[in-house]
Scaffold this active site. Structure first.
Site, PDB file in Angstrom:
ATOM      1  N   LYS A   1      -5.814   9.430   2.363  1.00  0.00           N
ATOM      2  CA  LYS A   1      -6.366   8.437   3.364  1.00  0.00           C
ATOM      3  C   LYS A   1      -7.903   8.438   5.073  1.00  0.00           C
ATOM      4  CE  LYS A   1      -5.724   4.994   3.546  1.00  0.00           C
ATOM      5  NZ  LYS A   1      -6.421   4.086   2.562  1.00  0.00           N
TER       6      LYS A   1
ATOM      7  N   ARG B   1       0.597  -1.118  -0.393  1.00  0.00           N
ATOM      8  CA  ARG B   1       0.226  -0.215   0.064  1.00  0.00           C
ATOM      9  C   ARG B   1       0.681   1.263  -0.298  1.00  0.00           C
ATOM     10  NH1 ARG B   1       1.746   1.331   3.758  1.00  0.00           N
ATOM     11  NH2 ARG B   1       0.753   3.898   3.185  1.00  0.00           N
TER      12      ARG B   1
ATOM     13  N   GLN C   1      -3.057   2.125   9.806  1.00  0.00           N
ATOM     14  CA  GLN C   1      -1.712   2.195   9.462  1.00  0.00           C
ATOM     15  C   GLN C   1      -0.337   3.326  10.185  1.00  0.00           C
ATOM     16  OE1 GLN C   1      -4.695   2.770   7.589  1.00  0.00           O
ATOM     17  NE2 GLN C   1      -4.327   2.858   5.722  1.00  0.00           N
TER      18      GLN C   1
ATOM     19  N   ASP D   1      -1.986  10.305  -2.432  1.00  0.00           N
ATOM     20  CA  ASP D   1      -3.471   9.259  -3.116  1.00  0.00           C
ATOM     21  C   ASP D   1      -2.989   9.731  -4.813  1.00  0.00           C
ATOM     22  OD1 ASP D   1      -3.265   6.122  -2.740  1.00  0.00           O
ATOM     23  OD2 ASP D   1      -3.416   7.996  -0.777  1.00  0.00           O
TER      24      ASP D   1
END
Length: 356
Positions: free
Chosen positions: A250, A48, A198, A239
């Site tokens: 996120k 990821r 995360q 992203d």
């Protein structure tokens, strides 16, 4: 942290990654050989982070191309595109996935006059180049990011935009790692980043392992540490960046940016130019992936922590409005408002650098 986040074992026809769903309790190296295994690894977040996904996709499509047993170019191209579209469907929000796959496809279409075997060799070279560029890009982002802070500053980060999300250095953590090497002694606050944690499992793990002064906080504590005056800057990855400077990162990043704006803490997005999508006008045009409800209701608990049948909304990302962002740090400089104009200047620098 002595392991590569993503690497290629060409002799064994394997894409080799750290299974990040097992961290920090267990460091498990897994070897992916089939399209299904690669798709699952990307979708299930075993690999990821936008840059790492791009590198994994490049190596993955190369390995799948190696398996295409034909000398006929048209047959090879059709099968290549089938595998490319399949891998591309695993994570729709992360632009680096489609960027890397399109870049690999261009190798195939630009070399139709060559043999299939030669095209396969060129695909290998391109995948290697994508990884090498990722390392160079992250270090350069770190150098630019370091100009925005001073020794001893407090830095808050959300999710994981570190070495585990890239080939090396990370994006949002690159200034932190470079600063650590140069004696800046930053104080870092890492949001845990619900619901997949995360920040807790990955960012605090890798920074702590590297000797960085890191403090783990719950997501809803970010405003408090800002109010206490402990945060001088926010560094996060992303992203996808829209043409107007809106960024998808996120889930929870937008809340961090809103709180930071209230407390006059600058928010910096660390993003390679490959993450900037000039074909996407605004954040409203970014497709936001929705994840399974189980990630919220039971994934990290010994027993289910929500009533059976309750409705769950679980978007993987949110969009931070460009007005909340002090700057977008790229490998070709720092973009600022107005972002569309600034991005065009950055891409011009990139083009000129490629021809120097």
């Amino acid at each position: 942290m002595e392991y590569e986040t993503v690497e290629l074992d060409d002799k064994d026809d394997a894409l080799v990654i750290i299974d990040q769903t097992k961290l920090p309790g267990k460091t498990e190296i897994i070897r992916l050989k089939t399209a299904q295994e690669m798709w699952d690894a990307i979708y299930l977040l075993k690999v990821r982070g936008a840059p790492a996904i791009g590198v994994a996709a490049a190596f993955g499509i190369y390995l799948l191309a190696k398996q295409i047993d034909t000398a006929d170019y048209s047959t090879f191209l059709a099968e290549f595109r089938k595998q490319k579209e399949y891998l591309d469907s695993s994570r729709p929000t992360a632009v680096n996935l489609s960027w890397a796959l399109k870049r690999m496809e261009k190798i195939v279409t630009d070399n139709r006059d060559k043999s299939v075997e030669e095209i396969k060799r060129l695909l290998k070279a391109e995948a290697d180049a994508i990884k090498a560029e990722d390392i160079r890009v992250c270090k350069t982002i770190g150098e630019f990011g370091l100009t925005l802070v001073k020794p001893g500053d407090g830095i808050l980060t959300h999710c994981n935009a570190g070495q585990l999300a890239t080939s090396k250095y990370g994006t949002a953590t690159a200034p932190i790692y470079l600063g650590e090497e140069r004696g800046y002694h930053f104080r870092v606050f890492a949001d845990e980043t619900r619901p997949l944690l995360q920040g807790a499992r990955l960012t605090s793990y890798e920074l702590h392992s590297s000797g960085v002064d890191v403090t783990l906080i719950c997501d809803n504590m970010a405003a408090t540490v800002m109010k206490n005056g402990w945060v001088d800057a926010v560094f996060v990855g992303c992203d996808r960046v829209a043409r107007n400077g809106d960024t998808a990162n996120k889930i929870g990043t937008s809340s961090v940016a809103i709180a930071a704006n209230y407390y006059n803490v600058p928010v910096y997005i660390c993003a390679p130019t490959s993450t900037i999508d000039m074909n996407t006008a605004t954040g409203a045009d970014i497709h936001i992936e929705e994840r399974p409800a189980e990630e919220v209701t039971q994934m990290w608990y010994r027993e289910r922590m929500a009533p059976e049948g309750v409705k769950v909304y679980n978007p993987a990302f949110d969009v931070t409005d460009h007005s909340l962002i002090a700057g977008i740090v790229t490998e070709y400089g720092i973009a600022r408002e107005p972002y569309e104009e600034s991005f065009r200047e950055i891409f011009a620098r990139k083009e000129n650098a490629e021809y120097d």
